[in-house]
Scaffold this active site. Structure first.
Site, PDB file in Angstrom:
ATOM      1  N   LYS A 171       0.853  -1.293  -0.148  1.00  0.00           N
ATOM      2  CA  LYS A 171      -0.009  -0.136   0.013  1.00  0.00           C
ATOM      3  C   LYS A 171       0.755   1.389   0.134  1.00  0.00           C
ATOM      4  CE  LYS A 171      -1.654   2.490   3.401  1.00  0.00           C
ATOM      5  NZ  LYS A 171      -1.542   3.804   2.958  1.00  0.00           N
ATOM      6  N   GLY A 222       6.954   4.678   8.340  1.00  0.00           N
ATOM      7  CA  GLY A 222       6.387   5.921   8.575  1.00  0.00           C
ATOM      8  C   GLY A 222       6.657   6.542   9.810  1.00  0.00           C
ATOM      9  N   SER A 223       5.792   7.468  10.579  1.00  0.00           N
ATOM     10  CA  SER A 223       6.054   8.156  11.672  1.00  0.00           C
ATOM     11  C   SER A 223       6.033   7.128  12.838  1.00  0.00           C
ATOM     12  CB  SER A 223       5.039   9.135  11.711  1.00  0.00           C
ATOM     13  OG  SER A 223       3.683   8.734  12.045  1.00  0.00           O
ATOM     14  N   THR A 224       6.482   7.797  13.940  1.00  0.00           N
ATOM     15  CA  THR A 224       6.359   7.082  15.231  1.00  0.00           C
ATOM     16  C   THR A 224       4.955   6.814  15.648  1.00  0.00           C
ATOM     17  OG1 THR A 224       8.496   7.457  15.653  1.00  0.00           O
ATOM     18  CG2 THR A 224       7.293   7.020  17.628  1.00  0.00           C
ATOM     19  N   THR A 226       2.291   6.806  13.964  1.00  0.00           N
ATOM     20  CA  THR A 226       1.487   5.711  13.517  1.00  0.00           C
ATOM     21  C   THR A 226       2.059   4.463  13.617  1.00  0.00           C
ATOM     22  OG1 THR A 226       1.144   7.420  11.679  1.00  0.00           O
ATOM     23  CG2 THR A 226       0.602   5.144  11.122  1.00  0.00           C
ATOM     24  N   GLY A 227       3.409   4.005  13.813  1.00  0.00           N
ATOM     25  CA  GLY A 227       3.955   3.008  14.135  1.00  0.00           C
ATOM     26  C   GLY A 227       3.374   2.312  15.255  1.00  0.00           C
ATOM     27  N   GLU A 244       9.786   0.861  10.589  1.00  0.00           N
ATOM     28  CA  GLU A 244      11.046   1.842  10.643  1.00  0.00           C
ATOM     29  C   GLU A 244      10.156   3.240  10.719  1.00  0.00           C
ATOM     30  OE1 GLU A 244      13.890   1.494   9.990  1.00  0.00           O
ATOM     31  OE2 GLU A 244      14.326  -0.500   9.284  1.00  0.00           O
ATOM     32  N   CYS A 278      14.093  10.316   6.519  1.00  0.00           N
ATOM     33  CA  CYS A 278      13.820  10.035   7.688  1.00  0.00           C
ATOM     34  C   CYS A 278      15.389  10.125   8.569  1.00  0.00           C
ATOM     35  CB  CYS A 278      13.476   8.710   7.941  1.00  0.00           C
ATOM     36  SG  CYS A 278      14.522   7.419   6.715  1.00  0.00           S
ATOM     37  N   GLU A 374      10.877  16.357  15.440  1.00  0.00           N
ATOM     38  CA  GLU A 374      11.196  16.005  14.279  1.00  0.00           C
ATOM     39  C   GLU A 374      10.657  16.838  13.127  1.00  0.00           C
ATOM     40  OE1 GLU A 374       9.600  12.271  12.153  1.00  0.00           O
ATOM     41  OE2 GLU A 374      11.256  11.943  11.063  1.00  0.00           O
TER      42      GLU A 374
HETATM   43  P1  NAD Z   1       2.521   8.199   8.413  1.00  0.00           P
HETATM   44  O1  NAD Z   1       3.067   7.522   9.513  1.00  0.00           O
HETATM   45  O2  NAD Z   1       1.645   9.405   8.253  1.00  0.00           O
HETATM   46  O3  NAD Z   1       2.224   7.446   7.112  1.00  0.00           O
HETATM   47  C1  NAD Z   1       3.068   6.160   6.630  1.00  0.00           C
HETATM   48  C2  NAD Z   1       1.957   5.315   6.164  1.00  0.00           C
HETATM   49  O4  NAD Z   1       1.126   4.674   6.836  1.00  0.00           O
HETATM   50  C3  NAD Z   1       1.057   5.846   4.897  1.00  0.00           C
HETATM   51  O5  NAD Z   1       1.138   4.946   3.841  1.00  0.00           O
HETATM   52  C4  NAD Z   1      -0.276   5.880   5.714  1.00  0.00           C
HETATM   53  O6  NAD Z   1      -1.261   5.834   4.624  1.00  0.00           O
HETATM   54  C5  NAD Z   1      -0.306   4.767   6.456  1.00  0.00           C
HETATM   55  N1  NAD Z   1      -0.999   4.881   7.730  1.00  0.00           N
HETATM   56  C6  NAD Z   1      -1.491   5.983   8.336  1.00  0.00           C
HETATM   57  N2  NAD Z   1      -2.300   5.702   9.407  1.00  0.00           N
HETATM   58  C7  NAD Z   1      -1.995   4.248   9.469  1.00  0.00           C
HETATM   59  C8  NAD Z   1      -2.918   3.458  10.241  1.00  0.00           C
HETATM   60  N3  NAD Z   1      -3.516   3.969  11.759  1.00  0.00           N
HETATM   61  N4  NAD Z   1      -2.630   2.186  10.110  1.00  0.00           N
HETATM   62  C9  NAD Z   1      -1.734   1.823   9.200  1.00  0.00           C
HETATM   63  N5  NAD Z   1      -1.221   2.553   8.380  1.00  0.00           N
HETATM   64  C10 NAD Z   1      -1.336   3.862   8.467  1.00  0.00           C
HETATM   65  O7  NAD Z   1       3.868   8.962   7.980  1.00  0.00           O
HETATM   66  P2  NAD Z   1       4.439   9.730   6.543  1.00  0.00           P
HETATM   67  O8  NAD Z   1       3.888  11.158   7.048  1.00  0.00           O
HETATM   68  O9  NAD Z   1       3.871   9.321   5.232  1.00  0.00           O
HETATM   69  O10 NAD Z   1       5.891   9.602   6.563  1.00  0.00           O
HETATM   70  C11 NAD Z   1       6.954  10.574   7.609  1.00  0.00           C
HETATM   71  C12 NAD Z   1       7.386   9.695   8.532  1.00  0.00           C
HETATM   72  O11 NAD Z   1       7.948   8.617   8.132  1.00  0.00           O
HETATM   73  C13 NAD Z   1       8.492  10.582   9.350  1.00  0.00           C
HETATM   74  O12 NAD Z   1       8.348  10.386  10.638  1.00  0.00           O
HETATM   75  C14 NAD Z   1       9.737   9.966   8.848  1.00  0.00           C
HETATM   76  O13 NAD Z   1      10.727   9.998   9.596  1.00  0.00           O
HETATM   77  C15 NAD Z   1       9.389   8.376   8.713  1.00  0.00           C
HETATM   78  N6  NAD Z   1      10.051   7.657   7.734  1.00  0.00           N
HETATM   79  C16 NAD Z   1      11.005   6.644   8.449  1.00  0.00           C
HETATM   80  C17 NAD Z   1      11.945   5.950   7.704  1.00  0.00           C
HETATM   81  C18 NAD Z   1      12.676   4.838   8.204  1.00  0.00           C
HETATM   82  O14 NAD Z   1      13.390   3.934   7.435  1.00  0.00           O
HETATM   83  N7  NAD Z   1      12.944   4.947   9.542  1.00  0.00           N
HETATM   84  C19 NAD Z   1      11.783   6.108   6.145  1.00  0.00           C
HETATM   85  C20 NAD Z   1      11.068   7.116   5.654  1.00  0.00           C
HETATM   86  C21 NAD Z   1      10.189   7.841   6.571  1.00  0.00           C
END
Ligand code: NAD
Length: 476
Positions: A171, A222-224, A226-227, A244, A278, A374
């Site tokens: 996705k 993605g973000s912490t 959401t993680g 990640e 990131c 961040e």
């Molecule tokens: P995000 O967490 O908002 O979204 C990431 C993904 O998760 C998207 O596809 C989104 O649609 C999906 N998502 C959103 N809510 C969800 C939920 N409740 N359950 C499951 N999936 C959900 O992050 P973003 O704004 O897209 O990306 C930026 C963040 O990602 C920054 O914090 C950045 O540091 C981090 N990031 C980390 C790495 C790494 O390798 N550590 C790499 C790139 C980005």
């Protein structure tokens, strides 16, 4: 194949539309330029069913067969790199030459990961028995990717998941679905139906996926914040997770560096991809003896850097990728201004679209928002230090632990500092590096598990211990 239209999902080897559509915005204009399918729950179910059916045969294919198909997929990306790069710029914003580097990077990652091996380990081999540890695939993987590196980060999931014998439903972010949908169309030629599926959708799709009982594993970037939600959702049926997540990476610059040369690298490491990386430098600690010189050079580089539409020639930096992130970064800047911090602005930016000037915040207090959070946008706090132990403590004083960097002419001293940094990756006199063989793994709240190399590959498997007697008699 057209790259400027016909965006469809790949489910069970077929290109399919959804009943609903969603707009895709060009961040350089703030206006929609394309639309794509918005998957329903039924589309999700169909993709998981297809991946489960395909798993039954895919898991039995040999590693060499899977390698060959991954290499084929890598080739397909490479052959279409120019078309993918220009589409990438429209949806993500990054200048096209840099976008092409990401596309080629994804191709390289697929091909390099295909070279990895998962040999059977032997933990005992005596006259009476042999104990083997096999690394068996888990089932269907749910891959969830953010908008900052939509294609490369997808390849970090696709390659190890499939090489290990799993199937996958991927996705993309709702902000950057198009290149990933086109990967689906390209990969129709590479993988058997159901092995690789791509579905696009809105904010509802991620949570539907993480709570879907058909997935055995979630690989999330993605973000912490959401993680944490992903992990909570996965806990219901103990799905495996790799996370990640975010970072607030510190770079420490010692007084013995060549200021001219190092500052150029510091600038690139902080502001590349308009600071939406990131592992970008997000807190820059510079020794007081060279602080003013580094700050002035950083400011001069910011004033000289062209920021604008990535589709136009000559722009070094594009817009912030989406409106929500744009507003977050603007809010951070407003707060810093209100607090009376000294803001050093870069070149002018276009009025249309989600552009923010490159901004350096001159020696803000350690507890200001711009240091603690961040930013994920082009606002960089630069702080002075005098004592190395004290600056290491400041660098480590964060809930994050993704990456960090040390800059010094004295490698031995730099290694000592690197060893003290509580991060999954640390670079000395370089930054933003990663290789297909080297794990990227966040300490603390920057993640769980690892991606890349054998470390990442193993996360898509389950160890299975097999006790084999040397004769047909029962082993005592
Ligand atoms: P995000 O967490 O908002 O979204 C990431 C993904 O998760 C998207 O596809 C989104 O649609 C999906 N998502 C959103 N809510 C969800 C939920 N409740 N359950 C499951 N999936 C959900 O992050 P973003 O704004 O897209 O990306 C930026 C963040 O990602 C920054 O914090 C950045 O540091 C981090 N990031 C980390 C790495 C790494 O390798 N550590 C790499 C790139 C980005």
């Amino acid at each position: 194949m057209r790259f400027d239209a016909d965006y469809k999902m790949l489910i069970d080897g077929k290109l399919v539309d959804a009943d609903d559509k969603m707009d895709v915005i060009n961040p350089a204009t703030g206006k929609p330029f394309a639309s794509c399918p918005r998957a329903s729950k039924l589309d999700l179910d169909a993709s998981v069913d297809a991946a489960q059916r395909a798993f039954k045969t895919w898991k039995k294919t040999s590693t060499d067969e899977r390698r060959a198909l991954l290499r084929k997929a890598a080739g397909l990306i490479g052959e279409n790199a120019d078309a993918l790069a220009s589409l990438f710029t429209k949806e993500q914003g990054r200048p096209t030459d840099l976008a092409k580097q990401e596309i080629l990077g994804a191709s390289y990652w697929l091909a390099s990961t295909a070279d990895l091996d998962l040999p059977v380990d032997v933990t005992e081999d005596t006259d009476s028995r042999r104990i083997e540890v096999h690394h068996v695939p888990l089932g269907v993987v749910c891959g969830i990717v953010p908008w900052n590196f939509p294609v490369l980060l997808a390849s970090w999931k696709i390659a190890p998941a499939l090489l290990a014998g799993n199937t996958i439903v991927l996705k993309p972010s709702p902000f950057t679905p198009l290149c990933t949908l086109k990967l689906g169309e390209l990969f129709q030629e590479a993988f058997p139906p159901g092995v690789f599926n791509v579905i696009s959708g809105g904010d509802e799709l991620g949570p539907w996926m993480t709570s879907h009982e058909g997935f055995a594993k979630i690989s999330f970037t993605g973000s912490t914040a959401t993680g944490k939600r992903v992990m909570e959702s996965a806990s219901k049926d103990l799905k495996r997770v790799t996370l990640e997540l975010g970072g607030n990476d510190a770079a420490i610059v010692l007084p013995d560096v060549d200021v001219e040369k190092v500052t150029e690298q510091l600038f690139a490491g902080a502001f590349g991809n308009t600071a939406q990386i990131c592992v970008a430098t997000k807190r820059l600690y510079v020794h007081e003896d060279i602080y003013d010189a580094v700050r002035d050079k950083m400011h001069a580089l910011a004033k000289a850097a062209p920021v604008g539409d990535g589709s136009a020639q000559g722009n070094m930096f594009g817009p912030i990728q989406n409106k929500a992130q744009y507003e977050r970064v603007l809010n951070l800047m407003e707060d810093a201004k209100k607090d009376g911090l000294n803001m050093l602005y870069g070149s002018d930016v276009p009025e249309e679209g989600y552009f923010i000037p490159i901004t350096i915040v001159d020696n803000p207090p350690e507890d200001s928002r711009v240091v603690k959070e961040e930013a994920f946008g082009p606002i960089l706090p630069m702080m002075k230090f005098s004592d190395v132990d004290e600056v290491i403590a400041r660098a480590n004083d964060t809930e994050y632990g993704l990456a960090g960097a040390v800059w010094s002419a004295n490698i031995e001293k730099a290694v000592e500092i690197a060893n003290e940094m509580e991060t999954g990756t640390v670079w000395i006199n370089q930054n933003l590096q990663s290789t297909p063989l080297t794990p990227l793994a966040g300490h603390k709240q920057s993640g769980l598990g690892a991606e890349n190399g054998i470390y990442g590959l193993r996360e898509f498997t389950q160890p299975k211990s097999v006790y084999i007697p040397k004769s047909a008699e029962a082993v005592k």
